[in-house]
Design a protein around this motif. Structure first.
Motif, short mmCIF file in Angstrom:
data_model
loop_
_atom_site.label_atom_id
_atom_site.label_comp_id
_atom_site.label_asym_id
_atom_site.label_seq_id
_atom_site.Cartn_x
_atom_site.Cartn_y
_atom_site.Cartn_z
N VAL A 1 0.84 -1.35 -0.30
CA VAL A 1 -0.06 0.11 0.22
C VAL A 1 0.84 0.93 -0.16
N ALA A 2 1.81 0.59 0.96
CA ALA A 2 3.14 2.05 0.96
C ALA A 2 3.25 3.01 -0.24
N ARG A 3 4.14 1.59 -0.64
CA ARG A 3 5.02 2.04 -1.93
C ARG A 3 3.63 2.86 -3.61
N LEU A 4 2.19 2.39 -3.02
CA LEU A 4 1.52 2.91 -4.52
C LEU A 4 0.53 3.87 -4.10
N VAL A 5 0.53 4.88 -2.89
CA VAL A 5 0.69 5.86 -2.58
C VAL A 5 1.82 6.68 -2.66
N LEU A 6 2.36 6.28 -2.10
CA LEU A 6 3.19 7.61 -1.90
C LEU A 6 3.77 7.66 -2.71
N GLN A 7 4.34 7.31 -4.11
CA GLN A 7 4.35 7.29 -5.09
C GLN A 7 3.87 8.21 -5.72
N LYS A 8 2.54 8.51 -5.95
CA LYS A 8 1.41 9.03 -6.34
C LYS A 8 1.29 10.93 -5.32
N LEU A 9 1.26 10.68 -4.14
CA LEU A 9 1.65 11.65 -3.36
C LEU A 9 2.80 12.48 -4.12
N GLY A 10 3.91 11.40 -3.45
CA GLY A 10 5.44 12.34 -4.59
C GLY A 10 5.15 13.18 -5.39
N GLU A 11 4.15 12.94 -6.60
CA GLU A 11 4.47 13.94 -7.78
C GLU A 11 3.45 14.81 -7.94
N LEU A 12 2.49 14.74 -6.58
CA LEU A 12 1.88 15.68 -6.18
C LEU A 12 1.96 16.96 -5.48
N ALA A 13 2.97 16.40 -4.42
CA ALA A 13 4.16 17.06 -3.66
C ALA A 13 5.35 17.98 -4.21
N GLY A 14 5.44 17.46 -5.45
CA GLY A 14 7.78 17.47 -6.11
C GLY A 14 8.56 16.84 -5.28
N GLN A 15 7.91 16.19 -4.53
CA GLN A 15 9.14 15.68 -3.18
C GLN A 15 8.79 13.65 -3.24
N SER A 16 10.28 13.37 -2.90
CA SER A 16 10.08 12.26 -3.17
C SER A 16 9.72 11.10 -1.73
N PHE A 17 8.36 10.25 -1.09
CA PHE A 17 8.40 10.66 -0.18
C PHE A 17 8.44 8.57 0.32
N ILE A 18 10.13 8.53 0.49
CA ILE A 18 10.43 7.49 0.81
C ILE A 18 10.59 6.49 2.10
N VAL A 19 10.37 5.61 1.29
CA VAL A 19 9.59 4.08 2.31
C VAL A 19 10.61 3.68 3.24
N ASP A 20 10.70 3.80 3.65
CA ASP A 20 11.69 3.00 5.50
C ASP A 20 11.44 2.13 6.07
#
Length: 325
Positions: free
Chosen positions: A52-71
């Motif tokens: 779930v994280a990798r799916l939604v965070l990729q899209k969130l990063g595209e909207l925000a213009g920054q990477s949301f990196i899974v740790d």
């Protein structure tokens, strides 16, 4: 004429005022996020939460213009990563993507270094997660009744658990089918729990649909789903209730949170962007392909869900006398 001490006092005052205003000004100018954001997933890669994280965070990063990196910070039924997120700086650059078990059940049955709701700012409820019973491919069963009969036999079967919630569910399942001799094998997350069935290390598990591809490839058997209705991806697999197994109506969820004290402007911004993510057809379709049910709720509704789940587990644990072995 202003003397030196007066000038110094004024400079310090202006500096303090500027420092206090800086976060609000920076946010108003669209400066958040100005660098990559770390998102702790308190389970190993490849499990439900990670998917779930990798799916939604990729899209969130595209909207925000920054990477949301899974740790991925797995261990202790999700408590290690969850506690780390709880004590992180509340600046918006460390977030938590968690599931119901680690968030609301672990603080009930363990000495967790965080509170289910009191340690976090809820951002968004992403999806609900159901469960499916899977068995190793060479186990001589093809449905729940055959599994139950085998589990009640003289040779103990083994079931894998990868979270506190699944541990409790597994113990309840053993009680319901009258097979207390079943060995409950503990793993560090839903991915290793599922892989244990694939590898034949254990006989079966209550899987949170992390095994979808393994089922499709024939590497494990799907015996029954815990939800009230059949899974869209496996319409030929009956529910447990259809197969005569009552009392296993458990479900989980995935959601995004921030450490307590994260500025309201940042939390609201993230909630707004995630609401956009949860309206994307490709996100909805991908979640549904894993039989996860996408949700769009307010921050307040998500907070109420966390609180209600936490209180429900307190009641269930008290009523059943459940203890971790």
């Amino acid at each position: 004429m202003i003397n030196a001490s007066r000038r110094q006092w004024m400079a310090q005052g202006l500096g303090a005022a500027a420092a206090l205003a800086a976060p609000q000004w920076a946010f108003a100018q669209g400066k958040y996020p100005s660098k990559p954001v770390r998102v702790i997933v308190p389970f190993p890669a490849g499990g439900t939460t990670d998917i779930v994280a990798r799916l939604v965070l990729q899209k969130l990063g595209e909207l925000a213009g920054q990477s949301f990196i899974v740790d991925n910070k797995g261990g202790a039924n999700g408590m290690i990563g969850t506690a780390e997120a709880a004590r992180a700086a509340p600046d918006g650059y460390t977030l938590l993507l968690n599931t119901a078990g680690a968030q609301t059940l672990s603080p009930v049955i363990y000495k967790a270094n965080y509170e289910a709701l009191g340690s976090f700012e809820p951002i968004t409820h992403i999806c609900d997660v159901s469960f499916i019973v899977i068995a190793r491919k060479d186990l001589p069963v093809n449905n729940m009744q055959e599994l139950i009969k085998l589990a009640q036999g003289s040779k103990p079967l083994s079931i894998s658990s990868g979270s506190a919630m699944i541990n409790l569910m597994s113990e309840e399942f053993k009680r319901l089918i009258k097979a207390p001799q079943t060995i409950n094998a503990q793993y560090k997350g839903t991915a290793p729990q599922m892989q244990a069935v694939v590898a034949g290390e254990v006989d079966f598990s209550l899987d949170s649909f992390a095994s979808v591809e393994m089922i499709r490839a024939g590497r494990v058997k799907a015996l029954g789903v815990l939800s009230p209705q059949r899974a869209a991806s496996f319409p030929d697999v009956p529910t447990l209730k259809e197969q005569g197994v009552e009392g296993m109506d458990f479900a989980s969820w995935a959601g995004l949170l921030a450490p307590k004290g994260t500025p309201r402007e940042i939390v609201d911004y993230l909630a707004q962007q995630m609401d956009k993510v949860m309206q994307m057809p490709e996100v909805i379709a991908k979640l549904k392909s894993y039989d996860y049910f996408p949700r769009r709720t307010t921050r307040e509704e998500f907070a109420k869900l966390i609180d209600a789940d936490n209180k429900r587990w307190q009641r269930i644990v008290a009523e059943t006398g459940f203890k971790i072995n």
